[in-house]
Design a protein around this motif. Structure first.
Motif, PDB file in Angstrom:
ATOM      1  N   MET A  71     -14.385  30.573 -30.709  1.00  0.00           N
ATOM      2  CA  MET A  71     -13.911  30.898 -32.058  1.00  0.00           C
ATOM      3  C   MET A  71     -12.382  30.849 -32.120  1.00  0.00           C
ATOM      4  O   MET A  71     -11.765  31.598 -32.870  1.00  0.00           O
ATOM      5  CB  MET A  71     -14.397  32.285 -32.446  1.00  0.00           C
ATOM      6  CG  MET A  71     -15.877  32.361 -32.731  1.00  0.00           C
ATOM      7  SD  MET A  71     -16.346  34.058 -33.051  1.00  0.00           S
ATOM      8  CE  MET A  71     -17.699  33.837 -34.188  1.00  0.00           C
ATOM      9  N   GLY A 127      -5.617  41.984 -35.235  1.00  0.00           N
ATOM     10  CA  GLY A 127      -6.898  41.338 -34.960  1.00  0.00           C
ATOM     11  C   GLY A 127      -7.997  42.080 -35.689  1.00  0.00           C
ATOM     12  O   GLY A 127      -7.781  43.171 -36.232  1.00  0.00           O
ATOM     13  N   SER A 128      -9.185  41.512 -35.672  1.00  0.00           N
ATOM     14  CA  SER A 128     -10.276  42.127 -36.430  1.00  0.00           C
ATOM     15  C   SER A 128     -10.839  43.370 -35.755  1.00  0.00           C
ATOM     16  O   SER A 128     -11.465  44.205 -36.415  1.00  0.00           O
ATOM     17  CB  SER A 128     -11.367  41.096 -36.696  1.00  0.00           C
ATOM     18  OG  SER A 128     -10.874  40.176 -37.649  1.00  0.00           O
ATOM     19  N   THR A 129     -10.608  43.527 -34.449  1.00  0.00           N
ATOM     20  CA  THR A 129     -11.012  44.779 -33.793  1.00  0.00           C
ATOM     21  C   THR A 129     -10.248  45.939 -34.444  1.00  0.00           C
ATOM     22  O   THR A 129     -10.830  46.969 -34.809  1.00  0.00           O
ATOM     23  CB  THR A 129     -10.681  44.715 -32.273  1.00  0.00           C
ATOM     24  OG1 THR A 129     -11.451  43.651 -31.708  1.00  0.00           O
ATOM     25  CG2 THR A 129     -10.988  46.008 -31.568  1.00  0.00           C
ATOM     26  N   ASN A 132     -11.463  46.413 -38.083  1.00  0.00           N
ATOM     27  CA  ASN A 132     -12.725  47.159 -38.197  1.00  0.00           C
ATOM     28  C   ASN A 132     -12.497  48.648 -37.962  1.00  0.00           C
ATOM     29  O   ASN A 132     -13.069  49.493 -38.656  1.00  0.00           O
ATOM     30  CB  ASN A 132     -13.747  46.613 -37.182  1.00  0.00           C
ATOM     31  CG  ASN A 132     -14.340  45.280 -37.643  1.00  0.00           C
ATOM     32  OD1 ASN A 132     -14.415  44.991 -38.833  1.00  0.00           O
ATOM     33  ND2 ASN A 132     -14.769  44.460 -36.699  1.00  0.00           N
ATOM     34  N   HIS A 155     -20.394  42.698 -33.871  1.00  0.00           N
ATOM     35  CA  HIS A 155     -19.373  42.580 -32.807  1.00  0.00           C
ATOM     36  C   HIS A 155     -19.157  43.943 -32.142  1.00  0.00           C
ATOM     37  O   HIS A 155     -19.249  44.987 -32.806  1.00  0.00           O
ATOM     38  CB  HIS A 155     -18.062  42.074 -33.415  1.00  0.00           C
ATOM     39  CG  HIS A 155     -17.048  41.710 -32.383  1.00  0.00           C
ATOM     40  ND1 HIS A 155     -16.023  42.552 -32.021  1.00  0.00           N
ATOM     41  CD2 HIS A 155     -16.908  40.598 -31.623  1.00  0.00           C
ATOM     42  CE1 HIS A 155     -15.280  41.971 -31.094  1.00  0.00           C
ATOM     43  NE2 HIS A 155     -15.794  40.779 -30.833  1.00  0.00           N
ATOM     44  N   SER A 157     -16.661  45.466 -31.477  1.00  0.00           N
ATOM     45  CA  SER A 157     -15.548  46.267 -32.009  1.00  0.00           C
ATOM     46  C   SER A 157     -16.069  47.364 -32.945  1.00  0.00           C
ATOM     47  O   SER A 157     -15.394  48.380 -33.146  1.00  0.00           O
ATOM     48  CB  SER A 157     -14.534  45.384 -32.737  1.00  0.00           C
ATOM     49  OG  SER A 157     -15.175  44.585 -33.696  1.00  0.00           O
ATOM     50  N   THR A 195     -22.158  41.843 -41.085  1.00  0.00           N
ATOM     51  CA  THR A 195     -21.320  40.825 -40.457  1.00  0.00           C
ATOM     52  C   THR A 195     -21.446  39.523 -41.238  1.00  0.00           C
ATOM     53  O   THR A 195     -22.558  39.066 -41.501  1.00  0.00           O
ATOM     54  CB  THR A 195     -21.753  40.598 -38.996  1.00  0.00           C
ATOM     55  OG1 THR A 195     -21.826  41.870 -38.356  1.00  0.00           O
ATOM     56  CG2 THR A 195     -20.770  39.705 -38.262  1.00  0.00           C
ATOM     57  N   GLY A 197     -20.696  36.099 -40.452  1.00  0.00           N
ATOM     58  CA  GLY A 197     -20.300  35.193 -39.370  1.00  0.00           C
ATOM     59  C   GLY A 197     -20.431  35.899 -38.042  1.00  0.00           C
ATOM     60  O   GLY A 197     -19.426  36.266 -37.417  1.00  0.00           O
ATOM     61  N   THR A 199     -20.756  36.809 -34.229  1.00  0.00           N
ATOM     62  CA  THR A 199     -20.066  36.191 -33.091  1.00  0.00           C
ATOM     63  C   THR A 199     -21.000  35.249 -32.324  1.00  0.00           C
ATOM     64  O   THR A 199     -20.580  34.195 -31.881  1.00  0.00           O
ATOM     65  CB  THR A 199     -19.538  37.291 -32.156  1.00  0.00           C
ATOM     66  OG1 THR A 199     -18.986  38.324 -32.975  1.00  0.00           O
ATOM     67  CG2 THR A 199     -18.481  36.766 -31.220  1.00  0.00           C
ATOM     68  N   ASP A 219     -17.586  42.770 -41.957  1.00  0.00           N
ATOM     69  CA  ASP A 219     -16.823  42.168 -40.870  1.00  0.00           C
ATOM     70  C   ASP A 219     -16.912  40.648 -41.066  1.00  0.00           C
ATOM     71  O   ASP A 219     -17.862  40.002 -40.614  1.00  0.00           O
ATOM     72  CB  ASP A 219     -17.411  42.598 -39.524  1.00  0.00           C
ATOM     73  CG  ASP A 219     -16.672  41.946 -38.356  1.00  0.00           C
ATOM     74  OD1 ASP A 219     -15.801  41.085 -38.604  1.00  0.00           O
ATOM     75  OD2 ASP A 219     -16.985  42.289 -37.198  1.00  0.00           O
ATOM     76  N   ALA A 221     -14.672  38.521 -39.989  1.00  0.00           N
ATOM     77  CA  ALA A 221     -13.643  37.987 -39.079  1.00  0.00           C
ATOM     78  C   ALA A 221     -13.763  36.471 -38.985  1.00  0.00           C
ATOM     79  O   ALA A 221     -12.770  35.746 -39.072  1.00  0.00           O
ATOM     80  CB  ALA A 221     -13.806  38.613 -37.689  1.00  0.00           C
ATOM     81  N   SER A 248     -10.202  37.427 -39.988  1.00  0.00           N
ATOM     82  CA  SER A 248      -9.227  37.022 -38.960  1.00  0.00           C
ATOM     83  C   SER A 248      -8.403  35.844 -39.459  1.00  0.00           C
ATOM     84  O   SER A 248      -8.976  34.840 -39.908  1.00  0.00           O
ATOM     85  CB  SER A 248      -9.941  36.614 -37.672  1.00  0.00           C
ATOM     86  OG  SER A 248     -10.343  37.754 -36.962  1.00  0.00           O
ATOM     87  N   HIS A 250      -6.431  34.427 -37.220  1.00  0.00           N
ATOM     88  CA  HIS A 250      -6.385  33.574 -36.024  1.00  0.00           C
ATOM     89  C   HIS A 250      -7.724  32.904 -35.712  1.00  0.00           C
ATOM     90  O   HIS A 250      -7.892  32.343 -34.648  1.00  0.00           O
ATOM     91  CB  HIS A 250      -5.819  34.330 -34.813  1.00  0.00           C
ATOM     92  CG  HIS A 250      -6.501  35.619 -34.471  1.00  0.00           C
ATOM     93  ND1 HIS A 250      -5.816  36.731 -34.079  1.00  0.00           N
ATOM     94  CD2 HIS A 250      -7.799  35.984 -34.443  1.00  0.00           C
ATOM     95  CE1 HIS A 250      -6.663  37.727 -33.817  1.00  0.00           C
ATOM     96  NE2 HIS A 250      -7.870  37.286 -34.033  1.00  0.00           N
ATOM     97  N   LYS A 251      -8.653  32.983 -36.665  1.00  0.00           N
ATOM     98  CA  LYS A 251      -9.866  32.178 -36.514  1.00  0.00           C
ATOM     99  C   LYS A 251      -9.775  31.043 -37.548  1.00  0.00           C
ATOM    100  O   LYS A 251      -8.946  30.144 -37.378  1.00  0.00           O
ATOM    101  CB  LYS A 251     -11.117  33.057 -36.661  1.00  0.00           C
ATOM    102  CG  LYS A 251     -11.310  34.000 -35.460  1.00  0.00           C
ATOM    103  CD  LYS A 251     -12.628  34.733 -35.517  1.00  0.00           C
ATOM    104  CE  LYS A 251     -13.045  35.384 -34.230  1.00  0.00           C
ATOM    105  NZ  LYS A 251     -12.136  36.373 -33.647  1.00  0.00           N
TER     106      LYS A 251
HETATM  107  C1  LIG Z   1     -17.539  39.038 -36.009  1.00  0.00           C
HETATM  108  C2  LIG Z   1     -16.332  39.472 -35.238  1.00  0.00           C
HETATM  109  N1  LIG Z   1     -15.757  40.643 -35.520  1.00  0.00           N
HETATM  110  C3  LIG Z   1     -14.672  41.098 -34.876  1.00  0.00           C
HETATM  111  C4  LIG Z   1     -14.113  40.347 -33.867  1.00  0.00           C
HETATM  112  C5  LIG Z   1     -12.917  40.887 -33.130  1.00  0.00           C
HETATM  113  O1  LIG Z   1     -11.801  40.174 -33.513  1.00  0.00           O
HETATM  114  P1  LIG Z   1     -10.431  40.194 -32.655  1.00  0.00           P
HETATM  115  O2  LIG Z   1     -10.755  39.439 -31.413  1.00  0.00           O
HETATM  116  O3  LIG Z   1      -9.481  39.516 -33.579  1.00  0.00           O
HETATM  117  O4  LIG Z   1     -10.074  41.607 -32.406  1.00  0.00           O
HETATM  118  C6  LIG Z   1     -14.667  39.113 -33.527  1.00  0.00           C
HETATM  119  C7  LIG Z   1     -14.094  38.296 -32.457  1.00  0.00           C
HETATM  120  O5  LIG Z   1     -14.597  37.289 -32.047  1.00  0.00           O
HETATM  121  C8  LIG Z   1     -15.807  38.661 -34.225  1.00  0.00           C
HETATM  122  O6  LIG Z   1     -16.404  37.504 -33.923  1.00  0.00           O
END
Ligand SMILES: Cc1ncc(COP(=O)(O)O)c(C=O)c1O
Length: 403
Positions: A71, A127-129, A132, A155, A157, A195, A197, A199, A219, A221, A248, A250-251
């Motif tokens: 990703m 980041g998405s962590t 969230n 995810h 996170s 979610t 999308g 992971t 989420d 991301a 995200s 950065h995705k």
């Molecule tokens: C669905 C989903 N949520 C959250 C994250 C966490 O994102 P980050 O790696 O930017 O913290 C990811 C990372 O791959 C993800 O796929």
């Protein structure tokens, strides 16, 4: 096809294989890094000369024509310029006084993107962590949430955030497409995390559940940016019923790390619960992070340079690559396909050999893996608009024919 043409095509493919194989070979012919922390500095020029072959030569090439694995897309060149500006200025979003333009750039990007998701405001984070965690913090303190419900495919996170915040987490099974099943729970006092999308396979949980809980967090991301593309926006219909959304940068917005956005339905209200002051601060800081980089500037530059149509075009390329690859897999009796590429991710495995043996015959970095029901599957993530599907297929055919 005339014999000469097929000989020429084969010769070209052989050259390509050799070039790509070379690219993945370890280059041992480069200056070694100093073994210890040098007492006297080597100077900028020498340092860059020594480091560059390590950094570039040993990096994963995410924009390679055969990269269909993770990703992590290749970044857009316009973001390189903006990121260099950021590094030279080192602005801090902690306080507008330390980042006058970067703070307005953040506001502009947030204001441009919020309407696509039915949100009123938000901020960037690394980041998405973190996004969230921020959302669940707001849910807990604004709505008194003590229980989060998400699918088993969410995810990790989400689980991290619940541990940090001391919130109970309940995981719901998924259907055959790895989407959250009907929770069959009373959600009136819960936060439901959907979610957009996943992971693993890019599945989008049913967004019809938005608004059925005391707080709904999406989420997004991975799949969030599809909302900007007129042809794929429908995938996220219903998202505007959520209380918070994370995306995200950065995705699928092709930004360098670390870039994500956390958006809220009622930001005016939510920010009161996720802002803390301190006697050394002129005004409270919002969100989980203290210092924050000016990562809105590369995204602002991207949105200006490409416009909505440009972003939609790249996402269209990614989706058509995924679809072409999927069509090849489903029409080939050598493979079993687990799920369709709803958001560009296809999960499959070879029928006549172990997944690990099959992957060992392919260049490193072409695909990733996915564990599902105790079996190893191949995970192909279409994040790289430069991926060349016919070349990838020719590698696969070769891997299938080697005993
Ligand atoms: C669905 C989903 N949520 C959250 C994250 C966490 O994102 P980050 O790696 O930017 O913290 C990811 C990372 O791959 C993800 O796929």
């Amino acid at each position: 096809m005339p014999k000469e043409a097929s000989v020429t095509i084969q010769a070209n493919l052989d050259n390509l294989y050799r070039a790509v194989d070379l690219m993945f070979q370890k280059n041992t012919d480069i200056a070694l890094l100093p073994e210890n922390f040098p007492t006297e500095g080597l100077g900028d020029q020498t340092t860059l000369e020594i480091l560059a072959p390590h950094v570039f030569g040993k990096a994963a090439d995410l924009g390679s024509p055969i990269a269909l694995a993770h990703m992590d897309p290749p970044t857009l060149p316009i973001t390189w310029a903006a990121t260099l500006w950021n590094a030279s200025l080192n602005q801090n979003l902690l306080h507008p006084a330390t980042s006058p333009f970067a703070s307005s750039a953040e506001e502009i990007v947030i204001n441009w993107l919020c309407p696509f998701f039915g949100m009123s405001g938000g901020h960037f984070c690394s980041g998405s962590t973190i996004g969230n965690l921020t959302a669940l913090w707001a849910a807990r303190d604004q709505k008194g949430i003590k229980q989060v419900v998400c699918s088993v495919a969410a995810h990790n996170s989400i689980e991290k955030a619940c541990k940090i915040l001391g919130i109970k987490l309940t995981k719901i099974p998924v259907d055959q497409d790895l989407r959250l099943r009907d929770p069959e729970l009373d959600l009136k006092e819960c936060c439901l995390v959907l979610t957009a999308g996943a992971t693993g396979n890019g599945a989008i949980d049913p967004l019809v559940y938005c608004g059925k809980a005391a707080w709904t967090h999406i989420d997004a991301a991975w799949a969030g940016p599809f909302r900007l593309a007129p042809n794929y926006s429908y995938l996220l219909d219903g998202i505007d019923g959520a209380n918070s959304v994370v995306i995200s940068g950065h995705k699928l917005l092709f930004q360098p790390k670390d870039s994500a956005l956390i958006l809220f339905k009622d930001y005016e209200e939510s920010r009161r619960y996720i802002s803390l002051g301190g006697n050394y601060l002129a005004r409270p800081t919002v969100g989980v992070q203290g210092s924050r980089s000016a990562n809105a500037i590369p995204l602002l530059a991207t949105l200006m340079a490409l416009g909505r149509n440009g972003i939609a075009m790249i996402l269209g390329q990614i989706m058509s690559n995924a679809e072409n690859f999927y069509q090849y897999l489903v029409s080939n009796s050598n493979f079993t396909v687990l799920s369709k590429p709803v958001t560009g991710i296809t999960i499959f495995r070879p029928n006549h050999q172990m997944t690990s043996d099959f992957l060992a015959k392919l260049p490193q970095g072409m695909f990733a893996t996915f564990l599902y029901e105790d079996k190893e599957w191949v995970r192909s993530v279409s994040a790289n608009p430069k991926a060349d599907i016919p070349t990838i297929i020719s590698y696969i055919e070769r891997a299938n024919s080697i005993k």
